[in-house]
Design a protein around this motif. Structure first.
Motif, PDB file in Angstrom:
ATOM      1  N   GLY A  82       0.794  -1.218   0.000  1.00  0.00           N
ATOM      2  CA  GLY A  82       0.000   0.000   0.000  1.00  0.00           C
ATOM      3  C   GLY A  82       0.824   1.264   0.000  1.00  0.00           C
ATOM      4  N   ALA A  83       1.884   1.310   0.804  1.00  0.00           N
ATOM      5  CA  ALA A  83       2.701   2.528   0.895  1.00  0.00           C
ATOM      6  C   ALA A  83       3.331   2.859  -0.448  1.00  0.00           C
ATOM      7  CB  ALA A  83       3.776   2.349   1.970  1.00  0.00           C
ATOM      8  N   ALA A 111       0.985   6.407  -7.092  1.00  0.00           N
ATOM      9  CA  ALA A 111      -0.261   7.034  -7.532  1.00  0.00           C
ATOM     10  C   ALA A 111      -0.181   8.558  -7.552  1.00  0.00           C
ATOM     11  CB  ALA A 111      -1.421   6.589  -6.641  1.00  0.00           C
ATOM     12  N   GLY A 112       0.910   9.102  -7.036  1.00  0.00           N
ATOM     13  CA  GLY A 112       1.065  10.552  -6.996  1.00  0.00           C
ATOM     14  C   GLY A 112       1.288  11.187  -8.357  1.00  0.00           C
ATOM     15  N   LYS A 144      -7.342   4.509 -10.084  1.00  0.00           N
ATOM     16  CA  LYS A 144      -6.642   4.948 -11.302  1.00  0.00           C
ATOM     17  C   LYS A 144      -7.057   4.008 -12.433  1.00  0.00           C
ATOM     18  CE  LYS A 144      -3.753   8.057  -9.433  1.00  0.00           C
ATOM     19  NZ  LYS A 144      -3.520   9.414  -9.924  1.00  0.00           N
ATOM     20  N   ARG A 195       0.641   4.094  -2.925  1.00  0.00           N
ATOM     21  CA  ARG A 195       0.265   5.496  -2.698  1.00  0.00           C
ATOM     22  C   ARG A 195       1.289   6.437  -3.306  1.00  0.00           C
ATOM     23  NH1 ARG A 195      -1.949   3.497   2.063  1.00  0.00           N
ATOM     24  NH2 ARG A 195       0.057   3.551   3.127  1.00  0.00           N
ATOM     25  N   ILE A 212      -5.911   0.937  -3.872  1.00  0.00           N
ATOM     26  CA  ILE A 212      -5.401   2.279  -4.205  1.00  0.00           C
ATOM     27  C   ILE A 212      -5.358   2.457  -5.720  1.00  0.00           C
ATOM     28  CG2 ILE A 212      -3.341   3.740  -4.135  1.00  0.00           C
ATOM     29  CD1 ILE A 212      -2.807   2.475  -1.328  1.00  0.00           C
ATOM     30  N   GLU A 236      -4.501  -3.797  -0.210  1.00  0.00           N
ATOM     31  CA  GLU A 236      -4.459  -2.342  -0.056  1.00  0.00           C
ATOM     32  C   GLU A 236      -3.928  -1.683  -1.324  1.00  0.00           C
ATOM     33  OE1 GLU A 236      -2.590   1.127   2.888  1.00  0.00           O
ATOM     34  OE2 GLU A 236      -1.883  -0.950   3.039  1.00  0.00           O
ATOM     35  N   ALA A 237      -2.854  -2.247  -1.864  1.00  0.00           N
ATOM     36  CA  ALA A 237      -2.270  -1.684  -3.091  1.00  0.00           C
ATOM     37  C   ALA A 237      -3.265  -1.747  -4.241  1.00  0.00           C
ATOM     38  CB  ALA A 237      -0.998  -2.444  -3.447  1.00  0.00           C
TER      39      ALA A 237
END
Length: 521
Positions: free
Chosen positions: A315-316, A322-323, A345, A319, A341, A337-338
């Motif tokens: 996930g981290a 995804a920026g 998108k 994120r 996220i 989680e990934a």
């Protein structure tokens, strides 16, 4: 006549998926079923009436099943032209009955090779009767339907066949036998006989999706897979989300996966690729840390790039990725989680590969040129023995940085220059017509990255620099000195090596030769 009723069907399959349902449907239309060995047993076990092939031929199956369908009563029934009076007379004279449908899939030769079977077992899995029936039926497709793939059973399950379907099935049948023979020829040449480059090199490919277009919108394109049962790569990756992959997506994703696989057993590593060249590569304590370091190397080129990771996506890291806009992310796996996220998108493609390819794998690479193909073995040279050629030997950290930069340079289009420091690329110069310009471009990129990040100095200060081929003059090396590099790794072998070594000594550099070149065009 274009629509032909099926009165007799010959079923002989290794893969019995769906065969009972097909046979039951055919029997429901009054079709006589003829079969062989294990297929006949499977049909009888399902309660179906089946004639053994030996009833048709008048001979028992013999020689451990090697001889069962190679008989005029089989091939006459397949090849007879039904509206040719002479053919019909021959059938009547010799008691040959017509066969309207053949359902065959071949012995699992490639799967047998892939599991590492001994030579005798591999030989026994070369099908002879099956391809012969396939070719006979396909040749006479005006009257006979040939099915080689369970996915096509629906085309013949209605009790009759159309000419259009028989043509389609015949084309697929010949492609099937061509691929089968190609696999056998390749095994005999490259594995059994140990020939790196056989006199004839069969190349068989299976079409996957047709692509929207090629490198440019005016070019048509499709994706074909190759490699058999053990293949691992972009062609076998599972797309979790995102719009359809383009030609350029697939090409870049392959380049990214090829490079990140070099770090299959290393610390968390991130590779960012743009137009088939890495623009940032880094290792870190976590994937998120590796991504941030790789991204910082070239934040401009990373926009719309391809990212490959050597660990499952978390996930981290998702994120962080995804920026910015990213085309494709390739990873062995991704946690929930990934994936959640990335689900926001909708255009971002996520490809999961499972186990990464072995960077030391063997095989041939082929490139089409006008009038032929260039074929070569893979460049899987790694960890070369290093020769210190300067007065100063590299420090332990410089050696680590040298090897890291050298690994990246192998995947950069020539002429290639890569600066690296502390497990991260500092600047990459790719695809230039001379090495001096590549060294300057890489240094300029490093300075630009430092300016954007607000660092006091670019990461080329105190870095190691790798060159994919020798420095033909000292000017490229001096450009690296000007950028702040303190160690150099290169193949050596120039007639001016002494001049380049003297320049390195004068600048206080440590330099090692690999004796291995990594051109990539």
């Amino acid at each position: 006549m274009t629509d032909i009723p099926i009165r007799r069907a010959l079923l002989s399959v290794s893969d019995k998926t769906g065969i009972v349902d097909l046979a039951r449907g055919l029997a429901g239309h009054g079709v006589e079923l003829v079969s062989t060995g294990g297929t006949a047993k499977a049909l009888r076990d399902a309660g179906l009436d089946v004639r053994d092939i030996s009833e048709l031929t008048g001979f028992p199956e013999m020689m451990d099943g090697r001889v069962k369908t190679l008989h005029p009563n089989v091939h006459g029934g397949l090849l007879a032209v039904r509206d040719d009076a002479a053919h019909v007379a021959s059938m009547e004279e010799h008691g040959i009955g017509a066969i309207d449908l053949v359902v065959v899939n071949l012995y699992p030769f490639e799967a047998t090779v892939a599991k590492g079977a001994e030579r005798d077992e591999v030989i026994e899995n070369i099908d002879i009767g099956g391809p012969s029936m396939v070719r006979s039926a396909a040749k006479n497709h005006a009257f006979v339907a040939i099915v080689t793939d369970p996915a096509d059973y629906a085309l013949v399950s209605g009790g009759s066949t159309t000419l259009a379907d028989r043509r389609k099935l015949a084309a697929k049948a010949y492609a099937t036998t061509a691929a089968y023979d190609g696999a056998i020829a390749t095994w005999f040449g490259t594995i059994d006989q140990g020939e790196a480059f056989p006199e004839t090199l069969p190349i068989t490919l299976k079409r996957g999706p047709e692509l929207r277009y090629g490198e440019n919108p005016h070019q048509s394109a499709a994706f074909y897979t190759a490699g058999g049962a053990t293949a691992r790569g972009i062609g076998q990756a599972r797309q979790v989300q995102g719009k359809a992959l383009s030609y350029n997506n697939l090409n870049d994703a392959d380049a990214a996966l090829d490079l990140v696989s070099e770090f299959r057993d290393a610390a968390p590593t991130c590779v960012i690729v743009k137009h088939a060249n890495p623009c940032g590569v880094a290792t870190g304590a976590s994937l998120a840390e590796a991504y941030e370091a790789a991204f910082a190397c070239d934040t401009v080129s990373a926009f719309g790039g391809i990212i490959a990771l050597n660990r499952p996506l978390d996930g981290a890291t998702a994120r962080a990725i995804a920026g910015i806009f990213t085309e494709v992310v390739v990873a062995p796996d991704a946690d929930e989680e990934a994936q959640a996220i990335f689900a926001a998108k909708k255009n971002l493609r996520l490809l999961l590969t499972g186990e990464l390819p072995d960077p030391a794998r063997t095989g041939l690479l082929a490139k089409a040129i006008t009038g032929g193909w260039l074929v070569q073995t893979r460049d899987n040279a790694s960890n070369p023995e290093l020769k210190v050629v300067t007065k100063r030997a590299p420090t332990e950290q410089e050696l680590i940085d040298c090897r890291f930069a050298w690994t990246i340079a192998k995947h950069v289009k020539s002429n290639a220059i890569v600066y690296a420091k502390d497990g991260s690329t500092a600047g990459i110069g790719a695809g230039q017509m001379n090495r001096l310009e590549s060294a300057r471009i890489a240094a300029w990129k490093a300075k630009d990255a430092a300016d954007k990040a607000g660092w006091p100095t670019p990461r080329t200060i105190g870095s190691a620099v790798a060159s994919d081929a020798f420095f033909p003059f000292a000017d490229g090396l001096l450009a690296a000195v000007e950028a702040g590099a303190t160690a150099v790794i290169q193949p050596g072998g120039s007639i001016r090596d002494d001049e380049v070594i003297a320049a390195a000594d004068a600048a206080g550099l440590a330099m090692v030769f690999t004796g291995v070149r990594h051109f990539r065009h």
